[in-house]
Design a protein around this motif. Structure first.
Motif, PDB file in Angstrom:
ATOM      1  N   GLY A   1       0.815  -1.262  -0.032  1.00 25.82           N
ATOM      2  CA  GLY A   1      -0.031  -0.064   0.102  1.00 25.82           C
ATOM      3  C   GLY A   1       0.702   0.974   0.140  1.00 25.82           C
ATOM      4  O   GLY A   1       1.967   1.195   0.086  1.00 25.82           O
ATOM      5  N   THR A   2       0.247   2.621  -0.080  1.00 21.65           N
ATOM      6  CA  THR A   2       0.993   3.630  -0.229  1.00 21.65           C
ATOM      7  C   THR A   2       1.421   4.248   1.280  1.00 21.65           C
ATOM      8  O   THR A   2       2.315   4.683   1.000  1.00 21.65           O
ATOM      9  CB  THR A   2      -0.013   4.908  -0.619  1.00 21.65           C
ATOM     10  OG1 THR A   2      -1.372   4.773   0.090  1.00 21.65           O
ATOM     11  CG2 THR A   2      -0.363   4.379  -2.310  1.00 21.65           C
ATOM     12  N   ALA A   3       1.044   3.720   2.203  1.00 18.98           N
ATOM     13  CA  ALA A   3       1.400   4.128   3.519  1.00 18.98           C
ATOM     14  C   ALA A   3       0.661   3.145   4.573  1.00 18.98           C
ATOM     15  O   ALA A   3      -0.266   2.493   4.270  1.00 18.98           O
ATOM     16  CB  ALA A   3       0.791   5.528   3.886  1.00 18.98           C
ATOM     17  N   PRO A   4       1.360   3.136   5.726  1.00 17.29           N
ATOM     18  CA  PRO A   4       0.950   2.299   6.752  1.00 17.29           C
ATOM     19  C   PRO A   4      -0.673   2.560   6.852  1.00 17.29           C
ATOM     20  O   PRO A   4      -1.026   3.748   7.127  1.00 17.29           O
ATOM     21  CB  PRO A   4       1.610   2.744   8.157  1.00 17.29           C
ATOM     22  CG  PRO A   4       2.658   3.442   7.702  1.00 17.29           C
ATOM     23  CD  PRO A   4       2.556   4.041   6.293  1.00 17.29           C
ATOM     24  N   PHE A   5      -1.457   1.802   7.115  1.00 12.99           N
ATOM     25  CA  PHE A   5      -3.024   1.928   7.351  1.00 12.99           C
ATOM     26  C   PHE A   5      -3.491   2.626   6.410  1.00 12.99           C
ATOM     27  O   PHE A   5      -4.362   3.388   6.527  1.00 12.99           O
ATOM     28  CB  PHE A   5      -3.184   2.318   8.645  1.00 12.99           C
ATOM     29  CG  PHE A   5      -2.855   1.437   9.741  1.00 12.99           C
ATOM     30  CD1 PHE A   5      -3.407   0.375  10.021  1.00 12.99           C
ATOM     31  CD2 PHE A   5      -2.082   1.825  10.719  1.00 12.99           C
ATOM     32  CE1 PHE A   5      -3.517  -0.709  11.034  1.00 12.99           C
ATOM     33  CE2 PHE A   5      -1.504   0.842  11.949  1.00 12.99           C
ATOM     34  CZ  PHE A   5      -2.375  -0.329  12.024  1.00 12.99           C
ATOM     35  N   SER A   6      -3.015   2.642   4.807  1.00 15.48           N
ATOM     36  CA  SER A   6      -3.816   3.333   3.865  1.00 15.48           C
ATOM     37  C   SER A   6      -5.242   2.782   3.433  1.00 15.48           C
ATOM     38  O   SER A   6      -5.970   3.353   2.809  1.00 15.48           O
ATOM     39  CB  SER A   6      -2.676   3.089   2.677  1.00 15.48           C
ATOM     40  OG  SER A   6      -2.722   1.994   2.216  1.00 15.48           O
ATOM     41  N   GLU A   7      -5.509   1.470   4.027  1.00 13.62           N
ATOM     42  CA  GLU A   7      -6.586   0.875   3.544  1.00 13.62           C
ATOM     43  C   GLU A   7      -7.865   0.743   4.605  1.00 13.62           C
ATOM     44  O   GLU A   7      -7.458   0.795   5.845  1.00 13.62           O
ATOM     45  CB  GLU A   7      -6.182  -0.572   3.361  1.00 13.62           C
ATOM     46  CG  GLU A   7      -5.111  -0.834   2.036  1.00 13.62           C
ATOM     47  CD  GLU A   7      -5.435   0.085   1.099  1.00 13.62           C
ATOM     48  OE1 GLU A   7      -6.465  -0.234   0.352  1.00 13.62           O
ATOM     49  OE2 GLU A   7      -4.849   0.804   0.593  1.00 13.62           O
ATOM     50  N   ILE A   8      -8.821   0.972   4.059  1.00 14.61           N
ATOM     51  CA  ILE A   8     -10.091   1.042   5.058  1.00 14.61           C
ATOM     52  C   ILE A   8     -10.318  -0.032   5.695  1.00 14.61           C
ATOM     53  O   ILE A   8     -10.508  -0.011   6.886  1.00 14.61           O
ATOM     54  CB  ILE A   8     -11.546   1.261   4.029  1.00 14.61           C
ATOM     55  CG1 ILE A   8     -11.543   2.479   3.306  1.00 14.61           C
ATOM     56  CG2 ILE A   8     -12.796   0.992   4.812  1.00 14.61           C
ATOM     57  CD1 ILE A   8     -12.538   2.664   2.275  1.00 14.61           C
TER      58      ILE A   8
END
Ligand code: 0X9
Ligand code: ZN
Length: 317
Positions: A169-176
């Motif tokens: 992903g693009t960043a830590p915790f980028s995802e819902i």
């Protein structure tokens, strides 16, 4: 939908219906809530099981999760069956389960990645899909949710390439989906024990996954080892540190233990990893019941020890 021979598995709508039925028929001990809505608009469901829910926050908490990876459908069935089993046994007056439901706060999230789950069974044939269904900047789809958690994110064993099956992903915790788990765990500060169910290989894994080094705190390392070995006596899986499987960063349990000191395990369910290849993700409907049976004791043990996991290493006291 699932191929006909695997129709015993729950698609998203069937899962939703099963959880709704459980909650509606047992509102004295079951609370169902949506912890987030995915990109494609599906609710990520949480089931909370405890009697006297007003005092739930004061009881020792445990959390069981499945379905981080789309094609690991068996990992969705196990938490669902655990919820159903607990309620049925409570109604039947099973003294052990009655006592656990009275004295513990049990959180169950069977499908962390419902968009991926549905994509994997689209049009009645399996897609071997692993990730969620985020559309990445380069037009490819999916982030590996088990590389997106925010502890040691971006390290070894996770890809920066959006087309990779282990894209972080693009960043830590980028995802819902990972945000939802983070927020839920952080809101329920009574949680002391966590199990993330995956498939396959018959393993019981514990931190760390991002490094070959063992957990630094002696007691915490011993608690994980001891509990893993105990559970292995029941399900026959191999207990080991996650990185012994392979080093990878950003998984659920490195975060839950690393940041919150929650005693955390990953199960890799049946079958064993001996020549199944990708077929191990689709072991058929016949394994659902036996795999659940062998994991009931480990599940109950985790719920039991959530009052004080360190009990596991103080057996003489
Ligand atoms: O790679 C994963 O995310 C897990 N295996 S799976 O086949 N279900 O994809 C294992 C995660 C264990 N953690 C580490 N090895 N770091
Ligand atoms: Zn997995």
């Amino acid at each position: 939908d699932f191929p006909e021979k695997d129709s015993a598995y729950h698609n998203y709508d069937e899962l939703t219906a099963a959880l709704r039925e459980l909650a509606q028929n047992n509102s004295d001990i079951v609370t169902m809530s949506s912890i987030a809505r995915t990109q494609e608009g599906r609710d990520i469901w949480s089931i909370r099981i405890t009697s006297d829910s007003a005092t739930a926050a004061n009881k020792p908490g445990s959390i069981f999760m499945g379905g981080h990876h789309a094609r690991e459908h068996l990992s969705v069935e196990m938490p669902l069956m655990l919820a159903q089993y607990l309620v049925t046994q409570y109604r039947n007056g099973n003294p052990r389960v009655v006592s656990l439901i009275q004295s513990r706060d049990i959180h169950i999230i069977p499908a962390v990645n419902p968009d991926g789950l549905e994509f994997d069974i689209k049009d009645g044939s399996y897609k071997m899909w692993r990730k969620n269904r985020t559309r990445n900047a380069n037009g490819t789809y999916g982030v590996d949710l088990n590389r997106n958690y925010g502890y040691q994110w971006g390290g070894q064993g996770a890809s920066s390439s959006p087309s990779s099956d282990t894209y972080r992903g693009t960043a830590p915790f980028s995802e819902i989906e990972t945000q939802a788990i983070r927020n839920y765990v952080e809101a329920n500060t009574n949680i002391t024990v966590l199990l993330s169910v995956h498939s396959f290989s018959k393993l019981i894994l514990y931190p760390w996954g991002f490094t070959y080094s063992a957990i630094e705190t002696g007691a915490d390392k011993l608690v994980h080892q001891t509990m893993a070995r105990k559970m292995a006596e029941w399900n026959g899986y191999a207990p080991q540190q996650s990185s012994e499987l392979y080093v990878s960063s950003g998984d659920t349990t490195d975060w839950s233990y690393g940041v919150h000191k929650i005693i955390s395990f990953t199960f890799e369910l049946d079958p064993a990893n001996n020549g199944f290849g990708g077929g191990g993700f689709y072991p058929g409907a016949g394994v659902i019941q036996p795999v659940f049976q062998k994991n009931i004791e480990p599940f109950l043990y985790l719920i039991d020890y959530s009052d004080n996991p360190y009990r596991a290493i103080n057996v003489g006291i």
